[in-house]
Design a protein around this motif. Structure first.
Motif, PDB file in Angstrom:
ATOM      1  N   GLU A 300       0.706  -1.456  -0.058  1.00 54.12           N
ATOM      2  CA  GLU A 300      -0.248   0.061  -0.655  1.00 54.12           C
ATOM      3  C   GLU A 300       0.956   1.327  -0.189  1.00 54.12           C
ATOM      4  OE1 GLU A 300      -3.652  -0.863   1.143  1.00 54.12           O
ATOM      5  OE2 GLU A 300      -4.075   1.423   2.298  1.00 54.12           O
ATOM      6  N   VAL A 301       1.934   1.301   0.454  1.00 53.66           N
ATOM      7  CA  VAL A 301       3.050   2.491   0.465  1.00 53.66           C
ATOM      8  C   VAL A 301       3.552   2.201  -0.671  1.00 53.66           C
ATOM      9  CG1 VAL A 301       5.129   3.082   1.251  1.00 53.66           C
ATOM     10  CG2 VAL A 301       3.782   1.978   2.478  1.00 53.66           C
ATOM     11  N   ALA A 302       3.724   1.743  -1.425  1.00 53.88           N
ATOM     12  CA  ALA A 302       4.029   1.651  -3.061  1.00 53.88           C
ATOM     13  C   ALA A 302       3.513   2.273  -3.837  1.00 53.88           C
ATOM     14  CB  ALA A 302       4.188   0.104  -3.526  1.00 53.88           C
ATOM     15  N   ARG A 303       1.602   2.027  -3.615  1.00 53.63           N
ATOM     16  CA  ARG A 303       0.734   1.896  -4.840  1.00 53.63           C
ATOM     17  C   ARG A 303       0.579   3.662  -4.287  1.00 53.63           C
ATOM     18  NH1 ARG A 303      -2.360  -1.407  -7.188  1.00 53.63           N
ATOM     19  NH2 ARG A 303      -4.253  -0.182  -6.748  1.00 53.63           N
ATOM     20  N   ALA A 304       0.860   3.943  -2.991  1.00 53.01           N
ATOM     21  CA  ALA A 304       0.029   5.349  -2.903  1.00 53.01           C
ATOM     22  C   ALA A 304       1.072   6.210  -2.839  1.00 53.01           C
ATOM     23  CB  ALA A 304       0.101   5.270  -1.109  1.00 53.01           C
ATOM     24  N   ILE A 306       2.959   6.610  -5.951  1.00 51.55           N
ATOM     25  CA  ILE A 306       3.374   6.334  -7.388  1.00 51.55           C
ATOM     26  C   ILE A 306       1.693   6.627  -7.519  1.00 51.55           C
ATOM     27  CG2 ILE A 306       4.777   4.631  -7.765  1.00 51.55           C
ATOM     28  CD1 ILE A 306       2.193   2.858  -9.089  1.00 51.55           C
ATOM     29  N   GLY A 307       1.003   6.942  -7.239  1.00 50.42           N
ATOM     30  CA  GLY A 307      -0.754   7.404  -7.544  1.00 50.42           C
ATOM     31  C   GLY A 307      -1.267   6.382  -7.356  1.00 50.42           C
ATOM     32  N   ALA A 308      -1.893   4.956  -7.422  1.00 47.00           N
ATOM     33  CA  ALA A 308      -2.405   4.834  -7.762  1.00 47.00           C
ATOM     34  C   ALA A 308      -3.101   4.211  -6.992  1.00 47.00           C
ATOM     35  CB  ALA A 308      -1.739   2.850  -8.068  1.00 47.00           C
ATOM     36  N   ASP A 309      -3.173   4.405  -5.246  1.00 45.99           N
ATOM     37  CA  ASP A 309      -3.821   4.805  -4.345  1.00 45.99           C
ATOM     38  C   ASP A 309      -4.614   6.433  -4.325  1.00 45.99           C
ATOM     39  OD1 ASP A 309      -4.862   2.236  -4.306  1.00 45.99           O
ATOM     40  OD2 ASP A 309      -3.727   1.445  -3.011  1.00 45.99           O
ATOM     41  N   ILE A 324       2.160  14.121  -7.273  1.00 42.00           N
ATOM     42  CA  ILE A 324       1.263  12.440  -8.029  1.00 42.00           C
ATOM     43  C   ILE A 324      -0.167  11.672  -8.050  1.00 42.00           C
ATOM     44  CG2 ILE A 324       2.176   9.658  -8.258  1.00 42.00           C
ATOM     45  CD1 ILE A 324       5.262  10.542  -7.315  1.00 42.00           C
ATOM     46  N   ARG A 325      -0.521  11.870  -9.081  1.00 43.21           N
ATOM     47  CA  ARG A 325      -1.844  10.956  -8.562  1.00 43.21           C
ATOM     48  C   ARG A 325      -1.820  10.106  -9.442  1.00 43.21           C
ATOM     49  NH1 ARG A 325      -3.283  16.518 -10.247  1.00 43.21           N
ATOM     50  NH2 ARG A 325      -3.727  17.734  -8.014  1.00 43.21           N
ATOM     51  N   THR A 326      -2.001  10.069 -10.278  1.00 43.28           N
ATOM     52  CA  THR A 326      -1.343   8.481 -11.326  1.00 43.28           C
ATOM     53  C   THR A 326       0.106   7.163 -11.358  1.00 43.28           C
ATOM     54  OG1 THR A 326      -1.087   9.574 -13.727  1.00 43.28           O
ATOM     55  CG2 THR A 326      -3.647   9.334 -12.708  1.00 43.28           C
TER      56      THR A 326
ATOM     57  N   GLY B   7      -8.811   4.606  -7.795  1.00 41.28           N
ATOM     58  CA  GLY B   7     -10.004   5.571  -6.685  1.00 41.28           C
ATOM     59  C   GLY B   7     -10.161   3.878  -6.169  1.00 41.28           C
ATOM     60  N   ARG B   8      -9.786   3.535  -6.011  1.00 39.02           N
ATOM     61  CA  ARG B   8     -10.455   2.106  -5.178  1.00 39.02           C
ATOM     62  C   ARG B   8     -10.813   2.350  -3.650  1.00 39.02           C
ATOM     63  NH1 ARG B   8      -5.426  -2.053  -3.312  1.00 39.02           N
ATOM     64  NH2 ARG B   8      -4.792  -0.394  -3.612  1.00 39.02           N
ATOM     65  N   ALA B   9     -11.046   3.593  -3.342  1.00 42.27           N
ATOM     66  CA  ALA B   9     -10.971   3.752  -2.032  1.00 42.27           C
ATOM     67  C   ALA B   9     -12.013   3.021  -1.648  1.00 42.27           C
ATOM     68  CB  ALA B   9     -10.753   4.843  -1.194  1.00 42.27           C
ATOM     69  N   GLY B  10     -12.391   2.852  -0.474  1.00 39.26           N
ATOM     70  CA  GLY B  10     -13.783   2.441   0.414  1.00 39.26           C
ATOM     71  C   GLY B  10     -14.059   0.432  -0.070  1.00 39.26           C
ATOM     72  N   GLN B  11     -13.854   0.083  -0.877  1.00 43.91           N
ATOM     73  CA  GLN B  11     -14.376  -0.600  -1.277  1.00 43.91           C
ATOM     74  C   GLN B  11     -14.494  -1.683  -0.433  1.00 43.91           C
ATOM     75  OE1 GLN B  11     -11.610  -2.474  -4.517  1.00 43.91           O
ATOM     76  NE2 GLN B  11     -10.089  -3.016  -3.105  1.00 43.91           N
ATOM     77  N   GLY B  12     -14.919  -3.091  -1.047  1.00 44.57           N
ATOM     78  CA  GLY B  12     -14.796  -4.113  -0.138  1.00 44.57           C
ATOM     79  C   GLY B  12     -15.460  -4.056   1.080  1.00 44.57           C
ATOM     80  N   LYS B  13     -16.077  -3.200   1.456  1.00 40.38           N
ATOM     81  CA  LYS B  13     -16.218  -2.863   3.125  1.00 40.38           C
ATOM     82  C   LYS B  13     -17.247  -4.518   3.278  1.00 40.38           C
ATOM     83  CE  LYS B  13     -15.463   0.455   6.080  1.00 40.38           C
ATOM     84  NZ  LYS B  13     -14.940   1.850   5.646  1.00 40.38           N
ATOM     85  N   ASN B  14     -18.128  -4.621   2.374  1.00 43.26           N
ATOM     86  CA  ASN B  14     -19.256  -4.614   2.781  1.00 43.26           C
ATOM     87  C   ASN B  14     -18.818  -6.555   1.488  1.00 43.26           C
ATOM     88  OD1 ASN B  14     -20.807  -2.989   4.711  1.00 43.26           O
ATOM     89  ND2 ASN B  14     -20.785  -2.459   2.466  1.00 43.26           N
ATOM     90  N   GLY B  15     -19.822  -7.120   2.373  1.00 41.77           N
ATOM     91  CA  GLY B  15     -19.892  -8.332   1.176  1.00 41.77           C
ATOM     92  C   GLY B  15     -19.994  -8.102  -0.035  1.00 41.77           C
ATOM     93  N   LEU B  16     -20.745  -8.960  -0.965  1.00 41.22           N
ATOM     94  CA  LEU B  16     -20.962  -8.962  -2.094  1.00 41.22           C
ATOM     95  C   LEU B  16     -22.552  -7.654  -2.446  1.00 41.22           C
ATOM     96  CD1 LEU B  16     -20.174  -8.415  -5.518  1.00 41.22           C
ATOM     97  CD2 LEU B  16     -20.880 -11.521  -5.297  1.00 41.22           C
ATOM     98  N   GLY B  17     -23.710  -9.071  -0.955  1.00 38.64           N
ATOM     99  CA  GLY B  17     -24.851  -8.944  -1.162  1.00 38.64           C
ATOM    100  C   GLY B  17     -25.137  -7.917  -0.616  1.00 38.64           C
ATOM    101  N   ASN B  18     -24.781  -6.885   0.310  1.00 38.50           N
ATOM    102  CA  ASN B  18     -24.752  -6.261   1.063  1.00 38.50           C
ATOM    103  C   ASN B  18     -24.596  -4.887  -0.249  1.00 38.50           C
ATOM    104  OD1 ASN B  18     -25.386  -6.642   3.047  1.00 38.50           O
ATOM    105  ND2 ASN B  18     -22.905  -6.770   4.743  1.00 38.50           N
ATOM    106  N   ARG B  19     -23.438  -4.484  -0.708  1.00 36.39           N
ATOM    107  CA  ARG B  19     -22.947  -3.569  -1.676  1.00 36.39           C
ATOM    108  C   ARG B  19     -23.994  -3.650  -2.395  1.00 36.39           C
ATOM    109  NH1 ARG B  19     -18.335  -1.587  -1.874  1.00 36.39           N
ATOM    110  NH2 ARG B  19     -19.310  -1.283  -4.022  1.00 36.39           N
ATOM    111  N   GLN B  20     -24.097  -5.040  -3.252  1.00 33.35           N
ATOM    112  CA  GLN B  20     -25.647  -5.126  -4.447  1.00 33.35           C
ATOM    113  C   GLN B  20     -26.457  -4.378  -3.529  1.00 33.35           C
ATOM    114  OE1 GLN B  20     -25.313  -8.354  -7.111  1.00 33.35           O
ATOM    115  NE2 GLN B  20     -24.072  -7.832  -7.792  1.00 33.35           N
ATOM    116  N   GLN B  21     -26.739  -4.894  -2.418  1.00 32.76           N
ATOM    117  CA  GLN B  21     -28.567  -4.090  -1.950  1.00 32.76           C
ATOM    118  C   GLN B  21     -28.250  -2.696  -2.257  1.00 32.76           C
ATOM    119  OE1 GLN B  21     -28.896  -6.055   1.304  1.00 32.76           O
ATOM    120  NE2 GLN B  21     -29.338  -7.969   0.652  1.00 32.76           N
TER     121      GLN B  21
END
Ligand SMILES: Nc1ncnc2c1ncn2[C@@H]1O[C@H](COP(=O)(O)OP(=O)(O)OP(=O)(O)O)[C@@H](O)[C@H]1O
Ligand SMILES: Nc1ncnc2c1ncn2[C@@H]1O[C@H](COP(=O)(O)OP(=O)(O)OP(=O)(O)O)[C@@H](O)[C@H]1O
Ligand SMILES: O[C@@H]1[C@@H](O)[C@H](O)OC[C@H]1O
Ligand SMILES: [Mg+2]
Ligand SMILES: [Mg+2]
Lengths: 512, 329, 303, 329
Positions: A300-304, A306-309, A324-326, B7-21
């Motif tokens: 996660e450090v690495a990804r942060a 390089i802007g992947a996260d 670095i955004r991307t 932009g995968r922030a906040g992903q996968g906090k819940n199981g598939l079911g909850n997310r889809q609901q």
């Protein structure tokens, strides 16, 4: 030993792919109650042999037998029915399905023969995980798991069958020592007088620890089978590579880099999910190790960086703060990142070695706006040479290479790009002992040329071998920085478990 | 598979079911916003008669979209739903009006033709390994041609088939046309199929990773055929409902419906890459389309501007929906 | 199906004269009736005829390609119902220069190329529809459900109607015109929305078969049969039934069978070098409950 | 991605380059078979006038398909090519016929509108992260609506614009209509773009593995926009050629062309999953479609049977093509 037939045997096996003779008159026998290690260089044919045993491929010649009865599994399902369970090197998971759904795919319990009982599915998965001591959430979609988490799903899935033969193709390549310990416990628990295990790994210490005998392949041919107890690692390696190799040596005292300028500085890096206030500096010509347990947040450090996260904090390149955004921004600032997940973040599987190797460096390989493929081919051929990538030609598609050779292709891509700062995440995953050493030499060579390198590795010996200094992380924080001279396994582990709170393979993080 | 690194922030906090609901609730929220907007904009909009009109307008496309959802879940696509539906209408006409078979037989016959269309699609996709786009494009043309050939390019009228018009037009539940009822029942069946049966589970699994599914011992080819057949049954049902509503089989109709059906599926949040699908989303997607068209008409927006407005609203609705879901399409 | 008498070999290869008809459509009952008239004439005059047209009346380019292919078959005459009155002019000039006579049907082209034009005067026909609408409604709000927004026929059917109302019925207001591609279901949905927005609506005019049936459907489904005056265009079983059942006040029908027949007849005349009238009006008729079974009306209605 | 474990014998014998050349040759063989068949079946078929007709019929859809190939290479889809083409026609009409701008300016203006459509598609796909299906579906509607609004639902005629008709209709190369020449030149440009420029390379990389491409330091979002803009330029070119061919801008036209264009791309062997694309294949795919339609017409097959025949031949052609390629779609 006994005159009863071997549990599983293969004789005179040959298998060719277009342009490649992967196996040539190979034999192997697995005895009852033993763990048989299968070793060989990258591309030696290990995975291919296992694919034949599990029915994924059909041999061109040769016979296989289970308990003396000839067998030729027509597919994975039939192999399963025969009692052969395989953990392949490449994962075969459905990312959109949950962990439990993945494990029991094709075996769903149903009500009235029609409606799937997902509650029962989850119950079974939970029971399985408890039995195996694996901390996975059965309801988690597999897409949200780290590579290590996915590996554990594959392991659990293989063990969910009532198997007599368990075949594991580099199951530990993605695991850290704690998980390896769990796996070994599982393996020992599995072995009984009516079962056996075939175990493929490039990690010699593991083989020493877990196996009874070692079968060695070289260039698709059978070399020898050696009893583990009475064989030196050195001899195994010699059999693998066909010559003596120096391994496991620590570098000469680290070069004095303390007074060199800082190439990359990370200050107060935090992410919503995991990282808290991560800071460190990387100097010109320095190799910095990042150590920690699975899920500690190194990736996660690495990804942060390089802007992947998304993250907060400051990244400075050559003393100047940069935005670095991307990953493209990162590369523009001279920072490259080799991912731990080569299949997902590293390779264009459908494209050939040339296109993969060129990918990061394309703009530099154009003239008048046109891509110069001749350049690409030359560079790729050069890399195939330097990294001894085993492939019939540079036009081979990445997906047809062996796992270790794929890893080398990803590495080659970044070597060609020639970044000032290179972050390598599990750079030798799946790479054989001999080639590993070459890669170590290569990385230290780069550092000697003034490049700066961050090495993330789950193999402590690797970090200790390469790094001038080691940053240890635990639960998203930096818990200490050690100079190479002060770093012992014990010391690092102590820092890596400093918080000791509950960890989970399920790398969603966030609500800890 | 569609999660991008960015932009995968906040992903996968819940199981598939909850997310889809959650996601369905949000798409639903989009629909509600559209509803509220039109209710304010026009006093005639929130009339039960009008709402009934919207529901009726949703029914046929909606039923087709249900089947299409299953196919899309596998990562496939079905371009034959529109003209396939027409062929089922025509054959229902042949069974009932021309051959004079009993009502039940004719209706089941219509469904069977749908299943047959699905079977051919499935065989072409699974065994000949044709790309679904090609296989179903070909079927779209064949079905269109056959509808015309079989009907002699003439509508087939059900005027003499007692009770046929009531199938869609009657009101078993007072105030609710049967066509709408059928749509809802079909949606429940499709939902159960998707989430509770092997057909649905394997559809998602194939869409998620076909090779891994095959390696796991699932007979991918056979199940693909099953999935296309089930989708074909929905096409057949749509054909019967269409015929009943028009009290005739119109052989020239159908082209273009496939795009509407697929649009409903995708607006509902099902990914064209396969692996992720939601029936509730599809129902909402179909309702959004029908509501938009109806609302703009009620407001007497000139036809040419309606298109522009629908296009823009679709972008906004899907974008807003994604924003809330954390940009994970 | 096919061209009558096309038998086994490709048309034009035999010794019979070959007339290729390129129409605006072929799935509508209207066009099928035109085709039937053409086939009748073909049988009577012993010529070969083929008939084809694009799927929708917006497909100008597709139609040109059809015309091109038809010309490539070296027919003895061409019948052409132009979707766009100008786009095909070069091709028709080419035909004329190759000695292939061109007969325009359904709608004219802005060119001297055609020997004659067999068509319905759509402006007049829709004005006739408007006249009946005005008589039946007297005053109040009415609306139109059109079948095509861009084709000449589609536009004239609205234009003729609107013009008549504006000029002759000041108490009637056309509150909305929506288009639904002649698709019955979509026309029904559109008509319902219009009725919803204008609860006091007194009449709706549907500009072709699909539109008109859709309007009837909408009135029926809203349970307002008898309250609204529905006027249609063209015929077809559903429409004639609706008129008999009192769901529709009446409709304009063209005479498509005659149109097809006269087109082929004029083509044969031109092939034989005979003189042909420059304009052949295939006519239109108002029909309603009262005259639907009159022999002269029944003759021009089709199923 | 479509290769399953079942039956992947013989794959990967050569590098990507050789394989694709081979495959295109074979698709070409399919075209030749169709040609030979019709030549024997009808004496009119192999006439240069008729062949010219086929080429002309291929030109507009073909040009659209070229752009669509680039988008499909990324794993995206472009539903807006059909009505987008119309909007470009209409705007060219506005520039030339209504505003009386010089010919060159009007034509470049038409192309620019295409680029603008592509830009909006690209921004929606890359930055708003809308699924390409949704983004371009919305654009398809918006473009359709705007064409009608801008033209006042009436064709715009170029009768007074000297030389405009010659753009497509003239014959710079005697005997070959310019429209066809433009198509061929555009195909060469598209081919070079796909295989020799960063735009094409990144399109294929993104289609192959978007995440890996991004992590490799490619600015995926920016390049996606570039790719859609380039595709839009082809849409614009198609619009200009169409307008010139009809000597008018027909605002009602366009719907349905997108499906034909995409079909040409897929029949040519480009995978809808992205990562694999061939311009030569697209040209052949477009020719196959046009030749089939033409040949059946020349044989005076009844129109309703034509559809059936085209559907069946497409299945056969693609299947035969795949068989020879070792079942690897
Ligand atoms: N499907 C395939 N097509 C073509 N060549 C293949 C294919 N699978 C394997 N090979 C080739 O066969 C040889 C043996 O590969 P294999 O995967 O068995 O090696 P391995 O011993 O498992 O190596 P590693 O340690 O890197 O995993 C390699 O040269 C590889 O490139
Ligand atoms: N492939 C991935 N996809 C999504 N999220 C990931 C992925 N890999 C890591 N993460 C995120 O990174 C966080 C920490 O795991 P990370 O991979 O950084 O730990 P690590 O120290 O590198 O250990 P390991 O790689 O051995 O699991 C997790 O919370 C997870 O959300
Ligand atoms: O143009 C056609 C018209 O003449 C007929 O009346 O109805 C169908 C239309 O498509
Ligand atoms: Mg291997
Ligand atoms: Mg990691």
């Amino acid at each position: 030993m006994t005159d009863s037939p071997a549990l599983l045997s293969a004789t005179g096996i040959s298998k060719s792919f277009p342009g490649v003779r992967a196996l040539d008159d190979v034999h192997l026998d697995l005895r009852h109650g033993e763990v048989l290690a299968l070793v060989g260089e990258n591309g030696a044919g290990k995975s291919t042999l296992l694919k034949l045993l599990s029915g994924l491929h059909r041999p061109d010649a040769g016979t296989m037998a289970l308990d003396g009865t000839p067998m030729s599994p027509s597919g994975p399902r039939q192999a399963n029915e025969l009692g052969i369970s395989v953990i392949h090197q490449e994962f075969h998971l459905m990312p959109d399905l949950t962990v439990a759904q993945n494990i029991f795919i094709g075996r769903e319990p149903r009500r009235a023969g029609l409606l799937i009982r997902d509650d029962e599915l989850e119950r079974r998965a939970t029971a399985l995980f408890e039995r195996l001591g694996i901390p996975l959430d059965p309801r988690q979609p597999v897409a949200h798991l780290s590579v290590a988490g996915q590996q554990m799903v594959e392991i659990a899935k293989a063990l969910s069958f009532d198997a007599r033969v368990l075949i594991m193709d580099e199951p530990t390549a993605a695991l850290t020592e704690t998980e390896v310990a769990t796996l070994f416990w599982i393996v020992r628990d599995f072995v009984s007088p009516r079962t056996g295990v075939i175990y493929v790994s490039h990690r010699m210490d593991e083989i020493k620890e877990i196996s009874d005998r070692i079968t060695v392949l070289r260039d698709g041919r059978y070399v020898d089978t050696l009893p583990t107890a009475t064989t030196e690692t050195r001899e195994v390696i010699a059999a693998m590579v066909g010559r003596q190799l120096e391994t496991g040596v620590r570098p000469h005292p680290a070069p004095e880099v303390a007074d060199r300028e800082v190439a990359l500085a990370v200050r107060g890096l935090s992410t919503r999910a995991l990282l808290k206030d991560v800071s460190f500096e990387l100097r010109r010509g320095e190799i910095l190790g990042l150590a920690g347990l699975m899920g500690a947040g190194r990736t996660e450090v690495a990804r942060a960086i390089i802007g992947a996260d998304r993250s907060t904090g400051v990244v400075e390149v050559n003393g100047r703060p940069v935005t670095i955004r991307t990953p493209a921004d990162a590369v523009r600032h001279g920072i490259g990142y080799l991912s731990e997940d080569r299949k997902r973040y590293g390779l264009l599987l459908d494209q050939d070695v040339v296109r993969n190797v060129m990918l990061s460096s394309l703009p530099g390989m154009t003239r008048g706006g046109f891509v110069r493929d001749a350049d690409g081919r030359r560079v790729a051929a050069d890399m195939v040479d330097r990294l001894s990538i085993r492939t019939p030609s540079v036009n081979q598609r990445a997906k047809n290479l062996s796992g270790g050779n794929q890893q080398k292709v990803v590495l080659a891509k970044w070597l060609v790009r020639d970044c000032d700062v290179l972050i390598v995440d599990e750079p030798t995953r799946g790479i054989d002992v001999g080639a590993k050493d070459e890669i170590y030499t290569l990385l230290t060579g780069l550092a000697a040329q003034g490049k700066s390198i961050v090495v993330i590795s789950s193999e402590l010996p690797e970090v200790m071998r390469l790094a001038d200094r080691i940053v240890v992380m635990c639960e998203g924080r930096v818990t200490g920085t050690l100079a190479n001279a002060d770093a012992t396994q014990h010391h690092i582990m102590e820092l890596a478990t400093r918080f000791g709170a509950d960890r989970s393979l399920v790398t969603t993080g966030g609500d800890a | 598979m569609t999660t991008t690194i960015l932009g995968r922030a906040g992903q996968g906090k819940n199981g598939l079911g909850n997310r889809q609901q959650l996601q369905q609730l949000l798409a639903f929220a989009g629909l509600v916003v559209i509803f509220v907007f039109f209710s304010v904009a026009s006093p005639y909009f929130l009339d039960w008669a009008n709402v009934k009109g919207i529901l009726l307008a949703t029914a046929v496309t909606g039923i087709m979209a249900l089947g299409a959802t299953l196919v899309i879940a596998t990562g496939g696509i079905d371009l034959s739903v529109g003209t396939g539906m027409t062929l089922c209408s025509v054959m229902t006409g042949v069974f009932l009006a021309n051959l004079g078979l009993p009502l039940v037989v004719g209706v089941l016959g219509g469904l069977a033709i749908g299943a047959l269309i699905g079977l051919l699609n499935g065989l072409n996709v699974a065994y000949l390994r044709l790309p679904p786009f090609i296989a179903t494009l070909a079927m779209m043309m064949v079905a269109q041609g056959l509808s015309l050939v079989i009907s002699g390019t003439k509508p087939i009228y059900f005027s003499d088939v007692a009770g046929f018009g009531q199938l869609a037009g009657g009101e078993l539940v007072p105030g609710l046309p049967n066509a709408v009822l059928i749509f809802f029942v079909a949606a429940v069946l499709a939902g159960v199929t998707l989430s509770k049966t092997l057909t649905g589970r394997y559809a998602l699994s194939i869409g998620s990773n076909e090779e891994a599914t095959a390696i796991s011992g699932v007979d991918v080819r056979r199940w693909k055929v099953v999935i296309y057949v089930v989708a074909g049954l929905f096409t057949g049902l749509a054909g019967v409902v269409m015929a009943s509503r028009l009290n005739s089989a119109q052989p020239g109709l159908g082209l273009g419906y496939e795009l509407e059906a697929i649009a409903a599926v995708v607006i509902g949040g099902t990914s064209l890459r396969g692996g992720k699908a939601t029936i509730l989303g599809t129902v909402i997607g179909a309702l959004i389309m029908a509501t938009l068209t109806n609302g703009l008409r009620i407001m007497s927006i000139p036809q040419e501007w309606q298109k522009v407005a629908v296009g823009i609203v679709i972008v906004l609705a899907v974008y807003a929906d994604m924003l809330r879901r954390g940009k994970e399409a | 199906s096919g061209g009558s008498g096309s038998g086994g070999g490709a048309p034009g290869t035999g010794d019979k004269p070959y007339v290729a008809l390129v129409s605006k459509g072929f799935q509508h009952q209207f066009w099928q009736a035109v085709k039937q008239g053409a086939d009748d004439a073909a049988a009577e005059l012993d010529v070969e005829v083929t008939f084809e047209g694009p799927e929708t009346e917006t497909e100008v380019e597709k139609q040109l390609t059809m015309l091109q292919t038809a010309l490539d078959k070296s027919p003895d005459a061409i019948g052409y119902a132009a979707l766009d009155s100008e786009a095909s002019i070069p091709m028709m000039t080419d035909a004329v220069s190759r000695g292939i006579p061109v007969i325009a049907f359904d709608s004219g082209v802005d060119s001297d190329a055609p020997v004659t034009t067999v068509s319905t005067d759509n402006l007049a026909a829709s004005a006739e529809a408007a006249k009946h609408m005005a008589e039946l409604v007297g005053s109040g709000k009415i609306a139109i459900v059109g079948h095509d927004q861009t084709s000449q026929t589609g536009q004239q059917r609205v234009e003729g109607f609107t013009q008549y109302i504006e000029e002759n019925a000041p108490d009637i207001e056309i509150v909305d015109t929506q288009y639904a591609a002649g698709d019955q279901l979509k026309s029904a949905d559109a008509a319902k929305a219009i009725m919803q927005a204008h609860p006091d609506l007194k009449g709706i005019y549907g500009t072709n078969e699909g539109s008109a049936i859709g309007v009837v459907k909408a009135v029926q489904e809203s349970g307002r049969s008898g309250e609204l005056t529905v006027i249609g265009f063209d015929s077809g079983t559903a429409q004639t039934d609706a008129i008999r059942d009192g769901l529709m006040a009446g409709a304009i029908t063209q005479d498509p069978i005659k149109m097809g027949y006269e087109t082929v007849k004029a083509a044969v005349a031109a092939i034989n070098g005979e003189e042909v009238e420059p304009v052949i009006d295939s006519g239109f008729y108002w029909y309603d409950e009262t005259n639907i079974d009159d022999p002269e009306i029944a003759a021009v209605l089709y199923e």
